[in-house]
Design a protein around this motif. Structure first.
Motif, short mmCIF file in Angstrom:
data_model
loop_
_atom_site.label_atom_id
_atom_site.label_comp_id
_atom_site.label_asym_id
_atom_site.label_seq_id
_atom_site.Cartn_x
_atom_site.Cartn_y
_atom_site.Cartn_z
N GLY A 197 0.93 2.43 -12.67
CA GLY A 197 0.24 3.22 -11.66
C GLY A 197 -0.26 2.35 -10.52
N ASP A 198 -0.96 2.98 -9.57
CA ASP A 198 -1.47 2.24 -8.42
C ASP A 198 -2.99 2.22 -8.35
N ARG A 199 -3.66 2.68 -9.41
CA ARG A 199 -5.13 2.72 -9.38
C ARG A 199 -5.73 1.33 -9.50
N TRP A 200 -4.93 0.34 -9.91
CA TRP A 200 -5.45 -1.01 -10.10
C TRP A 200 -5.90 -1.62 -8.76
N ARG A 201 -5.36 -1.11 -7.64
CA ARG A 201 -5.73 -1.67 -6.34
C ARG A 201 -7.11 -1.19 -5.89
N GLY A 202 -7.36 0.09 -6.03
CA GLY A 202 -8.54 0.67 -5.40
C GLY A 202 -8.20 1.12 -4.00
N ALA A 203 -9.00 2.04 -3.44
CA ALA A 203 -8.67 2.67 -2.15
C ALA A 203 -8.65 1.67 -1.01
N ARG A 204 -9.63 0.78 -0.98
CA ARG A 204 -9.71 -0.16 0.15
C ARG A 204 -8.53 -1.11 0.17
N LEU A 205 -8.20 -1.69 -0.98
CA LEU A 205 -7.07 -2.61 -1.03
C LEU A 205 -5.76 -1.87 -0.77
N HIS A 206 -5.66 -0.65 -1.27
CA HIS A 206 -4.46 0.16 -1.04
C HIS A 206 -4.23 0.35 0.46
N ASP A 207 -5.27 0.66 1.22
CA ASP A 207 -5.15 0.87 2.66
C ASP A 207 -4.77 -0.43 3.37
N GLN A 208 -5.37 -1.54 2.96
CA GLN A 208 -5.05 -2.82 3.59
C GLN A 208 -3.60 -3.21 3.34
N MET A 209 -3.13 -3.02 2.12
CA MET A 209 -1.75 -3.38 1.81
C MET A 209 -0.77 -2.48 2.56
N ALA A 210 -1.13 -1.23 2.80
CA ALA A 210 -0.26 -0.33 3.54
C ALA A 210 -0.06 -0.83 4.96
N VAL A 211 -1.12 -1.32 5.59
CA VAL A 211 -1.02 -1.84 6.95
C VAL A 211 -0.13 -3.08 6.99
N LEU A 212 -0.37 -4.01 6.07
CA LEU A 212 0.42 -5.25 6.05
C LEU A 212 1.87 -4.98 5.68
N ARG A 213 2.09 -4.05 4.75
CA ARG A 213 3.46 -3.73 4.33
C ARG A 213 4.25 -3.12 5.47
N GLN A 214 3.61 -2.34 6.29
CA GLN A 214 4.29 -1.75 7.44
C GLN A 214 4.71 -2.83 8.44
N ALA A 215 3.94 -3.91 8.51
CA ALA A 215 4.25 -4.99 9.46
C ALA A 215 5.33 -5.93 8.94
N VAL A 216 5.28 -6.29 7.64
CA VAL A 216 6.20 -7.32 7.13
C VAL A 216 7.34 -6.73 6.30
N GLY A 217 7.23 -5.44 5.93
CA GLY A 217 8.25 -4.83 5.09
C GLY A 217 7.87 -4.92 3.63
N ALA A 218 8.56 -4.12 2.81
CA ALA A 218 8.24 -4.07 1.38
C ALA A 218 8.70 -5.33 0.65
N ARG A 219 9.76 -5.98 1.17
CA ARG A 219 10.29 -7.19 0.53
C ARG A 219 10.45 -8.29 1.58
N PRO A 220 9.37 -8.85 2.04
CA PRO A 220 9.46 -9.90 3.07
C PRO A 220 10.01 -11.19 2.49
N THR A 221 10.48 -12.06 3.37
CA THR A 221 10.91 -13.38 2.94
C THR A 221 9.69 -14.19 2.52
N SER A 222 9.87 -15.03 1.55
CA SER A 222 8.75 -15.82 1.03
C SER A 222 8.42 -16.96 1.97
N PRO A 223 7.17 -17.09 2.39
CA PRO A 223 6.79 -18.21 3.26
C PRO A 223 6.67 -19.49 2.44
N THR A 224 6.68 -20.61 3.11
CA THR A 224 6.41 -21.87 2.44
C THR A 224 4.91 -22.12 2.43
N LEU A 225 4.48 -22.98 1.54
CA LEU A 225 3.06 -23.32 1.50
C LEU A 225 2.65 -24.01 2.79
#
Length: 415
Positions: A197-225
């Protein structure tokens, strides 16, 4: 599977045969490569202790909880006080709601280790995102008849020489498509595949991840350290560096992988003793109006001895966990994540340490703060305070819930 704060004699099943040899190998491992706690707090030297120790009562876990897979076997160290208690400590320390309000208990989904690791990551991301998401500037070049931003004179000259009539301009666009955001989204996807399920995130984290996911995509390339560490952070977004580094480490080290049948050694450990120390520090701050200093990170130190020939030369530097009051110090407090009472009582080394703290800082009161794990008040607490040369020494089991802990500390610190 064992509980911390519990010796071998009280385990559900005691080790037999070559299991003792395997546990001895675990005890020899350095925990540094497995511990993730340092990502939550400011930079300071972590305390490194063996994962397991052995005494007259047999094997016991030390300051770490989590999971280690070694030589085809798995050791899971669970928190005796419960996962929800540890998660609540993290919430108290960082002042964020780590356990989503939508979930009545963290044990609803996933293993204990998965939930603990997810809680640490969730806390780090929520703390980083308290004021802003990780947005960085990206240089964008435009061609047209109007200037958008700053005119690129040299590029425009080349265009005109080639017969074009447009102008070239550049501007900086603030974007969420950057290395820190990609690392965080990949870690979010990592946990999403392991928690139901998705309840592990909580509403606030869910909203933040939605914004970032829209910008980078669901499967972005992995950055280097290196990309994460060299990204440009503002004073508001600088905490995203720590969250992104933790995300990168989780995704790349994959501490929750299940191939325990091989001969490799991997896993994840959480320094719960450090969490207990930070929880006690926070509760002390709420329990008194006196100044409260964290000796470990603020480098508030004293010395056991000073040279009579050269007073600038000293021996035995001391860093108590908590100092209450300043000029004079009203009390020194040291947090101990171990059980108070039983045959162990107060460890001799801890007693000497507290006495040295109280003497060095001229504190009229000194206290060792243990998590309360039993309903019966232990003898060292019931018979205290204990009188030393110039101080009163107390050994208290503190409640593991914030409000009760603050109330007991307020009683202790009252004039």
């Amino acid at each position: 599977m064992i509980d911390d704060l519990t010796s071998e004699r009280y385990w559900e099943r005691r080790p037999v045969g070559d299991e003792h040899d395997w546990l001895a190998e675990i005890a020899e491992l350095s925990p540094e490569g497995f511990v993730l706690n340092a990502q939550l707090q400011g930079d300071h030297e972590p305390t490194i202790e063996p994962i397991l120790t052995r005494d007259v009562d047999g094997w016991r876990a030390g300051r770490y909880i989590g999971e280690i897979r070694h030589d085809g076997r798995t050791l899971e160290i669970r928190p005796r006080l419960g996962i929800d208690t540890v998660i609540e400590w993290i919430s108290t320390i960082l002042k964020v709601q780590v356990l989503p309000r939508a979930a009545s208990s963290s044990s609803e989904t996933g293993t204990v280790v998965t939930q603990l690791l997810a809680a640490l990551w969730r806390a780090s991301v929520l703390t980083a995102g308290q004021h802003a998401l990780p947005r960085t500037g990206v240089k964008v070049t435009s061609h047209g008849l109007a200037v958008r931003g700053r005119l690129d004179v040299s590029a425009t000259g080349r265009r005109r020489a080639a017969g074009h009539r447009d102008v070239v301009s550049t501007r900086v666009v603030r974007s969420y498509d950057n290395a820190p955001a990609r690392a965080v989204i990949l870690a979010d996807r990592y946990f999403d595949q392991r928690l139901a399920g998705d309840r592990w995130r909580g509403a606030r984290l869910h909203d933040q991840m939605a914004v970032l996911r829209q910008a980078v995509g669901a499967r972005p390339t992995s950055p280097t350290l290196h990309e994460i560490r060299t990204a440009r952070y503002s004073p508001i977004t600088v905490k995203w560096r720590r969250a992104a580094e933790l995300s990168w480490r989780i995704v790349n080290d994959d501490p929750l992988r299940v191939d325990a049948s091989d001969d490799s050694t991997h896993g994840v450990l959480i320094d719960v003793a450090e969490l207990w120390e930070m929880f006690v520090l926070h509760c002390v701050g709420l329990a008194t109006e006196l100044p409260v200093r964290h000796g470990t990170t603020e480098h508030v130190s004293g010395h056991l001895a000073r040279s009579s020939v050269d007073p600038t030369r000293t021996l035995g530097k001391l860093y108590p966990d908590v100092l209450v009051g300043e000029d004079p110090v009203a009390a020194v407090i040291d947090a101990k994540y171990k059980r108070l009472g039983g045959r162990r009582g107060v460890d001799r080394e801890d007693l000497y340490q507290l006495h040295a703290y109280a003497t060095t800082f001229d504190a009229p009161r000194g206290m060792l703060a243990y998590p309360s794990v039993d309903p019966v008040v232990p003898d060292p607490e019931r018979n205290g305070p204990w009188l030393a040369a110039s101080s009163e020494l107390s050994f208290l089991g503190l409640p593991t819930a914030k409000d009760a802990c603050v109330a007991k500390l307020a009683t202790y610190l009252a004039p």
